[in-house]
Scaffold this active site. Structure first.
Site, short mmCIF file in Angstrom:
data_model
loop_
_atom_site.label_atom_id
_atom_site.label_comp_id
_atom_site.label_asym_id
_atom_site.label_seq_id
_atom_site.Cartn_x
_atom_site.Cartn_y
_atom_site.Cartn_z
N ILE A 1 1.01 -0.89 0.57
CA ILE A 1 -0.11 0.16 0.23
C ILE A 1 0.84 1.32 0.20
O ILE A 1 1.82 1.28 0.59
CB ILE A 1 -1.12 -0.13 1.46
CG1 ILE A 1 -2.08 1.43 1.00
CG2 ILE A 1 -0.11 -0.23 2.44
CD1 ILE A 1 -3.30 1.10 2.10
N CYS A 2 0.52 2.26 -0.78
CA CYS A 2 1.28 3.53 -0.64
C CYS A 2 2.76 3.36 -1.63
O CYS A 2 2.59 3.13 -2.11
CB CYS A 2 1.36 3.92 1.03
SG CYS A 2 1.44 5.82 1.31
N GLY A 3 3.48 3.94 -0.70
CA GLY A 3 4.60 3.84 -0.95
C GLY A 3 5.66 2.47 -1.01
O GLY A 3 6.41 2.30 -1.69
N ALA B 1 -2.40 -0.91 -3.57
CA ALA B 1 -3.39 -0.18 -2.64
C ALA B 1 -2.91 1.34 -2.54
O ALA B 1 -1.66 1.23 -2.69
CB ALA B 1 -4.61 -0.62 -1.50
N THR C 1 3.90 -0.11 -2.51
CA THR C 1 3.96 -0.11 -4.51
C THR C 1 5.40 0.78 -4.98
O THR C 1 5.47 -0.13 -6.47
CB THR C 1 2.54 0.70 -4.72
OG1 THR C 1 2.62 1.92 -4.52
CG2 THR C 1 1.09 0.19 -3.84
#
Length: 200
Positions: free
Chosen positions: A102-104, A153, A106
């Site tokens: 999720i977030c960073g 996400a 990714t």
């Protein structure tokens, strides 16, 4: 039924709010949550929570786990310090063991080339494009995306992130999974009755 543990990566500046729903309800479902650090040294989340990792990254083997979770962190975009976590994610995927980022997290996967051939999402498309990865055509503007054993996400969708994890691992399914999501995402009181009837 004995479940393999879920590994939650922890590192300085990790976004503690992004995985709370996921880990809380996995623990309720009988999964042991094991925190994984670069070493055994304590780390501090972006919210100031001090965490002592249960295990060092080098000692984590994909075959021993049910899932590896990579939360966001300021450090994902501040150099290569977290690159070993993305490489470990590659080992999990190669072993057909799920990874959820999720977030960073990714962006770390993008830099490792793990999103080039998989449908995925993140905060926004240009955030991942800045990594120089080759998977831009596979980017989807969605709250959370599952492609095989990979979940991605953006930072504003921790509830959808949890929904995808629960669905992939079979923790909740069908109307129960939908009700869980509606309860925590939409504050839908009717969803509570569905969960209660299902013994959740």
């Amino acid at each position: 039924m004995t479940r393999k543990p879920v590994y939650l990566a922890v590192y300085d500046t990790f976004a503690d709010w992004e995985t709370g729903h996921t880990t809380a309800y996995l623990a309720r479902a009988g999964y042991e949550i094991r925190t994984v650090g670069a070493s055994g040294d304590p780390v501090t989340s972006i919210g100031g929570l001090r965490v002592l990792p249960d295990v060092a990254l080098e000692d984590v083997r994909p075959e021993d786990g049910a899932l590896l979770i990579l939360p966001g962190a300021d450090l994902w975009d501040a150099g290569d310090e977290l690159a070993p976590f993305a490489r470990k994610a590659g080992e999990f995927l190669a072993a057909d063991v799920p990874v959820a980022a999720i977030c960073g997290g990714t962006a770390g996967l993008a830099r490792e080339g793990l999103l080039d051939d998989r449908t995925h999402t993140s905060a926004v498309s240009f955030y991942l494009a800045a990594t120089g990865y080759k998977g831009g055509e596979r980017y989807v503007d969605a709250d959370a995306v599952t492609d095989g054993n990979l979940i991605t996400a953006g930072p504003t969708d921790p509830v959808a992130f949890a929904r995808e994890v629960f669905g992939l691992l079979g923790v909740y399914e069908g109307e129960v999974l939908d009700a869980w999501y509606r309860l925590f995402h939409d504050s839908d009181a009717q969803a509570y009755a569905v969960l209660e009837a299902a013994g959740q």
